[in-house]
Design a protein around this motif. Sequence first.
Motif, PDB file in Angstrom:
ATOM      1  N   VAL A  28      -0.816   0.730  15.351  1.00 32.76           N
ATOM      2  CA  VAL A  28      -1.315   0.729  13.760  1.00 32.76           C
ATOM      3  C   VAL A  28      -0.840   0.231  12.765  1.00 32.76           C
ATOM      4  O   VAL A  28       1.066   0.311  13.036  1.00 32.76           O
ATOM      5  N   ALA A  29      -0.457  -0.615  11.743  1.00 37.76           N
ATOM      6  CA  ALA A  29       0.183  -0.571  10.610  1.00 37.76           C
ATOM      7  C   ALA A  29       0.434   0.466  10.183  1.00 37.76           C
ATOM      8  O   ALA A  29       1.266   0.885   9.983  1.00 37.76           O
ATOM      9  N   MET A  30      -0.839   0.846   9.125  1.00 37.72           N
ATOM     10  CA  MET A  30      -0.611   1.678   8.256  1.00 37.72           C
ATOM     11  C   MET A  30      -1.641   3.608   8.452  1.00 37.72           C
ATOM     12  O   MET A  30      -2.524   3.512   9.735  1.00 37.72           O
ATOM     13  N   PRO A  31      -0.750   4.241   8.226  1.00 40.22           N
ATOM     14  CA  PRO A  31      -1.648   5.769   8.236  1.00 40.22           C
ATOM     15  C   PRO A  31      -3.307   5.295   8.284  1.00 40.22           C
ATOM     16  O   PRO A  31      -3.748   5.876   8.735  1.00 40.22           O
ATOM     17  N   GLU A  32      -3.460   4.969   7.286  1.00 38.72           N
ATOM     18  CA  GLU A  32      -5.572   4.892   7.283  1.00 38.72           C
ATOM     19  C   GLU A  32      -5.749   4.213   8.237  1.00 38.72           C
ATOM     20  O   GLU A  32      -7.062   4.405   8.332  1.00 38.72           O
ATOM     21  N   GLU A  33      -5.311   3.037   9.334  1.00 34.62           N
ATOM     22  CA  GLU A  33      -6.127   2.798  10.116  1.00 34.62           C
ATOM     23  C   GLU A  33      -6.326   4.139  11.117  1.00 34.62           C
ATOM     24  O   GLU A  33      -6.653   3.612  12.279  1.00 34.62           O
ATOM     25  N   ALA A  34      -5.235   3.998  11.355  1.00 31.20           N
ATOM     26  CA  ALA A  34      -5.226   5.569  11.943  1.00 31.20           C
ATOM     27  C   ALA A  34      -5.444   6.900  12.156  1.00 31.20           C
ATOM     28  O   ALA A  34      -6.750   7.643  13.126  1.00 31.20           O
ATOM     29  N   TYR A  35      -6.006   7.181  10.509  1.00 32.34           N
ATOM     30  CA  TYR A  35      -6.796   7.807  10.387  1.00 32.34           C
ATOM     31  C   TYR A  35      -8.047   7.477  10.875  1.00 32.34           C
ATOM     32  O   TYR A  35      -9.026   8.002  11.039  1.00 32.34           O
ATOM     33  N   ALA A  36      -8.614   6.088  10.806  1.00 26.70           N
ATOM     34  CA  ALA A  36     -10.385   5.896  11.052  1.00 26.70           C
ATOM     35  C   ALA A  36     -10.249   5.730  12.494  1.00 26.70           C
ATOM     36  O   ALA A  36     -11.515   6.288  13.056  1.00 26.70           O
ATOM     37  N   LEU A  37      -9.478   5.463  13.183  1.00 25.24           N
ATOM     38  CA  LEU A  37      -9.056   5.392  14.672  1.00 25.24           C
ATOM     39  C   LEU A  37      -9.189   6.928  15.269  1.00 25.24           C
ATOM     40  O   LEU A  37     -10.729   7.193  16.049  1.00 25.24           O
ATOM     41  N   ARG A  38      -9.004   8.334  14.270  1.00 32.11           N
ATOM     42  CA  ARG A  38      -9.046   9.163  14.967  1.00 32.11           C
ATOM     43  C   ARG A  38     -10.834   9.675  14.348  1.00 32.11           C
ATOM     44  O   ARG A  38     -11.257  10.720  15.048  1.00 32.11           O
ATOM     45  N   GLU A  39     -10.629   9.261  13.283  1.00 28.07           N
ATOM     46  CA  GLU A  39     -12.397   9.260  12.830  1.00 28.07           C
ATOM     47  C   GLU A  39     -13.410   9.135  13.915  1.00 28.07           C
ATOM     48  O   GLU A  39     -14.404   9.447  13.868  1.00 28.07           O
ATOM     49  N   ALA A  40     -13.169   8.031  14.312  1.00 31.13           N
ATOM     50  CA  ALA A  40     -14.639   7.147  15.183  1.00 31.13           C
ATOM     51  C   ALA A  40     -13.700   8.443  16.336  1.00 31.13           C
ATOM     52  O   ALA A  40     -14.464   7.373  17.258  1.00 31.13           O
ATOM     53  N   GLY A  41     -13.220   8.881  16.725  1.00 34.78           N
ATOM     54  CA  GLY A  41     -13.269   9.477  18.137  1.00 34.78           C
ATOM     55  C   GLY A  41     -11.978   8.853  19.454  1.00 34.78           C
ATOM     56  O   GLY A  41     -11.664   9.701  19.805  1.00 34.78           O
ATOM     57  N   CYS A  42     -10.411   8.556  18.850  1.00 35.60           N
ATOM     58  CA  CYS A  42      -9.932   8.151  19.303  1.00 35.60           C
ATOM     59  C   CYS A  42      -8.382   9.221  19.972  1.00 35.60           C
ATOM     60  O   CYS A  42      -8.361   9.891  18.653  1.00 35.60           O
ATOM     61  N   THR A  43      -8.609   9.403  21.012  1.00 38.03           N
ATOM     62  CA  THR A  43      -7.694  10.932  21.553  1.00 38.03           C
ATOM     63  C   THR A  43      -6.557   9.961  21.702  1.00 38.03           C
ATOM     64  O   THR A  43      -5.101  10.915  22.043  1.00 38.03           O
ATOM     65  N   LYS A  44      -6.254   8.640  21.639  1.00 40.89           N
ATOM     66  CA  LYS A  44      -5.247   8.398  23.170  1.00 40.89           C
ATOM     67  C   LYS A  44      -4.411   7.825  21.987  1.00 40.89           C
ATOM     68  O   LYS A  44      -4.488   8.299  20.350  1.00 40.89           O
ATOM     69  N   THR A  45      -2.472   8.512  21.725  1.00 36.25           N
ATOM     70  CA  THR A  45      -1.449   7.669  21.094  1.00 36.25           C
ATOM     71  C   THR A  45      -1.674   7.129  20.139  1.00 36.25           C
ATOM     72  O   THR A  45      -2.012   5.990  20.931  1.00 36.25           O
ATOM     73  N   ILE A  46      -1.149   7.340  19.290  1.00 33.10           N
ATOM     74  CA  ILE A  46      -1.947   6.427  17.963  1.00 33.10           C
ATOM     75  C   ILE A  46      -0.353   6.611  17.660  1.00 33.10           C
ATOM     76  O   ILE A  46       0.282   7.118  16.875  1.00 33.10           O
ATOM     77  N   ILE A  47      -0.004   4.766  17.613  1.00 38.77           N
ATOM     78  CA  ILE A  47       1.222   4.832  16.483  1.00 38.77           C
ATOM     79  C   ILE A  47       1.585   4.010  15.460  1.00 38.77           C
ATOM     80  O   ILE A  47       0.982   3.506  15.481  1.00 38.77           O
ATOM     81  N   VAL A  48       1.973   4.867  13.550  1.00 40.75           N
ATOM     82  CA  VAL A  48       1.934   3.945  12.930  1.00 40.75           C
ATOM     83  C   VAL A  48       3.275   3.380  12.996  1.00 40.75           C
ATOM     84  O   VAL A  48       4.113   4.078  12.251  1.00 40.75           O
ATOM     85  N   LEU A  49       3.216   2.178  12.539  1.00 38.43           N
ATOM     86  CA  LEU A  49       4.432   1.710  12.706  1.00 38.43           C
ATOM     87  C   LEU A  49       5.329   1.164  11.198  1.00 38.43           C
ATOM     88  O   LEU A  49       5.974   1.441  11.427  1.00 38.43           O
ATOM     89  N   HIS A  50       4.074   1.423  10.234  1.00 39.57           N
ATOM     90  CA  HIS A  50       5.116   1.392   8.551  1.00 39.57           C
ATOM     91  C   HIS A  50       5.209   2.954   8.316  1.00 39.57           C
ATOM     92  O   HIS A  50       5.959   3.484   7.704  1.00 39.57           O
ATOM     93  N   GLY A  51       4.675   3.967   9.416  1.00 34.29           N
ATOM     94  CA  GLY A  51       5.355   5.078   9.164  1.00 34.29           C
ATOM     95  C   GLY A  51       4.810   5.575   8.420  1.00 34.29           C
ATOM     96  O   GLY A  51       3.472   5.664   7.554  1.00 34.29           O
ATOM     97  N   PHE A  52       5.108   7.302   7.910  1.00 32.74           N
ATOM     98  CA  PHE A  52       4.578   7.571   6.387  1.00 32.74           C
ATOM     99  C   PHE A  52       5.836   7.534   5.345  1.00 32.74           C
ATOM    100  O   PHE A  52       6.673   7.416   5.542  1.00 32.74           O
ATOM    101  N   SER A  53       4.930   7.654   4.376  1.00 33.72           N
ATOM    102  CA  SER A  53       5.969   7.620   3.493  1.00 33.72           C
ATOM    103  C   SER A  53       5.795   8.680   2.005  1.00 33.72           C
ATOM    104  O   SER A  53       6.576   8.558   1.362  1.00 33.72           O
ATOM    105  N   ASP A  54       5.094   9.934   2.661  1.00 37.65           N
ATOM    106  CA  ASP A  54       4.887  10.661   1.419  1.00 37.65           C
ATOM    107  C   ASP A  54       5.242  12.428   2.124  1.00 37.65           C
ATOM    108  O   ASP A  54       4.631  12.122   3.556  1.00 37.65           O
ATOM    109  N   ALA A  55       4.911  13.090   2.204  1.00 36.21           N
ATOM    110  CA  ALA A  55       4.828  14.700   3.416  1.00 36.21           C
ATOM    111  C   ALA A  55       4.016  15.057   2.954  1.00 36.21           C
ATOM    112  O   ALA A  55       3.739  15.719   4.154  1.00 36.21           O
ATOM    113  N   ASP A  56       2.652  14.772   2.068  1.00 36.36           N
ATOM    114  CA  ASP A  56       1.513  14.599   2.107  1.00 36.36           C
ATOM    115  C   ASP A  56       0.964  13.772   3.627  1.00 36.36           C
ATOM    116  O   ASP A  56       0.544  14.192   5.222  1.00 36.36           O
ATOM    117  N   GLU A  57       1.683  12.513   3.887  1.00 34.98           N
ATOM    118  CA  GLU A  57       0.770  11.705   5.185  1.00 34.98           C
ATOM    119  C   GLU A  57       1.491  12.708   6.211  1.00 34.98           C
ATOM    120  O   GLU A  57       1.406  12.523   7.650  1.00 34.98           O
TER     121      GLU A  57
END
Length: 182
Positions: A28-57
């Motif tokens: 996925v491009a953005m962290p929010e997309e990865a969060y939504a996949l996890r929230e929907a129950g996706c357990t597969k490996t997810i790569i965030v293409l833009h990466g993280f932008s701060d320590a909280d992310e």
Amino acid sequence: MAVIKANAYGHGMISAAKQLAEADMFAVAMPEEAYALREAGCTKTIIVLHGFSDADELEQFSELNLSSVIHQQSQLDMLLEHTLSSAIDAWIKVDTGMHRLGISMDRVDEYFGRLRNSDNVSKVFLMSHFANADILDNELNINQLRGFIKVTNDIDVSCSMANSAAIMRLPKSHFEVVRPGI
């Protein structure tokens, strides 16, 4: 790596992920997309293409077992300096000629060594992106592929360069992981 960014290119990310259950991993491009996949129950490996932008992310990536693309010095520094609850996988993005995101080819060994030796990193992978993969016989594509092969040749890790167009037009770019998307 099934690329389902931008709401699976308008087709619905969650439903696309369910239909692509046989994919080895998702991107996925953005962290929010990865969060939504996890929230929907996706357990597969997810790569965030833009990466993280701060320590909280970054900590959220660790908690949700998300993989990050590392494409700039600030991300490398942040990943190496923080103590994470669990290690993440890191994909080093190499700028082979697209000049949008990525580290220069002369820094690959440095980034790879530092990430491989970090307790915050489980596995390290290498990737790049074509600027003109949909243009057949484009000289830049050939130069990018040669550059990527040159900087990854002595590193024994899985690599990814082929996006959708390259899967069809540049079979020498397939390496271990391809990225079909659009």
